[in-house]
Design a protein around this motif. Structure first.
Motif, PDB file in Angstrom:
ATOM      1  N   UNK A 123     -23.627 -48.171  48.163  1.00 40.23           N
ATOM      2  CA  UNK A 123     -24.466 -49.446  47.021  1.00 40.23           C
ATOM      3  C   UNK A 123     -25.530 -48.307  46.097  1.00 40.23           C
ATOM      4  N   UNK A 124     -26.261 -47.472  46.970  1.00 38.41           N
ATOM      5  CA  UNK A 124     -27.354 -46.628  46.427  1.00 38.41           C
ATOM      6  C   UNK A 124     -27.287 -45.693  45.725  1.00 38.41           C
ATOM      7  N   UNK A 125     -25.861 -45.108  45.094  1.00 38.01           N
ATOM      8  CA  UNK A 125     -25.766 -44.294  44.571  1.00 38.01           C
ATOM      9  C   UNK A 125     -25.219 -45.466  43.295  1.00 38.01           C
ATOM     10  N   UNK A 126     -24.881 -46.812  42.883  1.00 41.31           N
ATOM     11  CA  UNK A 126     -24.683 -47.690  42.372  1.00 41.31           C
ATOM     12  C   UNK A 126     -25.471 -48.374  41.625  1.00 41.31           C
ATOM     13  N   UNK A 127     -26.643 -48.243  42.835  1.00 40.17           N
ATOM     14  CA  UNK A 127     -27.881 -48.987  42.324  1.00 40.17           C
ATOM     15  C   UNK A 127     -28.662 -48.637  41.025  1.00 40.17           C
ATOM     16  N   UNK A 128     -28.557 -47.053  42.448  1.00 37.90           N
ATOM     17  CA  UNK A 128     -29.197 -45.634  40.966  1.00 37.90           C
ATOM     18  C   UNK A 128     -28.920 -45.637  39.475  1.00 37.90           C
ATOM     19  N   UNK A 129     -27.715 -45.405  39.483  1.00 34.28           N
ATOM     20  CA  UNK A 129     -27.343 -46.159  38.012  1.00 34.28           C
ATOM     21  C   UNK A 129     -26.899 -47.065  37.124  1.00 34.28           C
ATOM     22  N   UNK A 130     -27.338 -47.636  38.144  1.00 38.32           N
ATOM     23  CA  UNK A 130     -27.701 -49.069  37.343  1.00 38.32           C
ATOM     24  C   UNK A 130     -29.208 -49.427  36.656  1.00 38.32           C
TER      25      UNK A 130
END
Length: 55
Positions: free
Chosen positions: A36-43
């Motif tokens: 989730x953190x990686x996803x949020x960072x990519x967004x």
């Protein structure tokens, strides 16, 4: 949040991401949190590129 409350919140997020809620367990909760953190960072990165006109 901690413990069962956090796990339940992650299960709700999983459903919103078209995953089964049972796919998030106490055993893989940390891995799911990292994803989730990686996803949020990519967004966030994508948003920055868009706001800067693609530069």
């Amino acid at each position: 949040m901690q413990g069962d409350d956090k796990l339940e919140a992650y299960k709700e997020i999983a459903v919103q991401m078209n995953m089964t809620p049972d796919s998030v367990t106490a055993l893989n909760q940390k891995d799911f949190e990292q994803k989730l953190q990686n996803y949020a960072n990519s967004m966030d990165s994508a948003k920055n590129v868009i706001e800067q006109g693609g530069k």
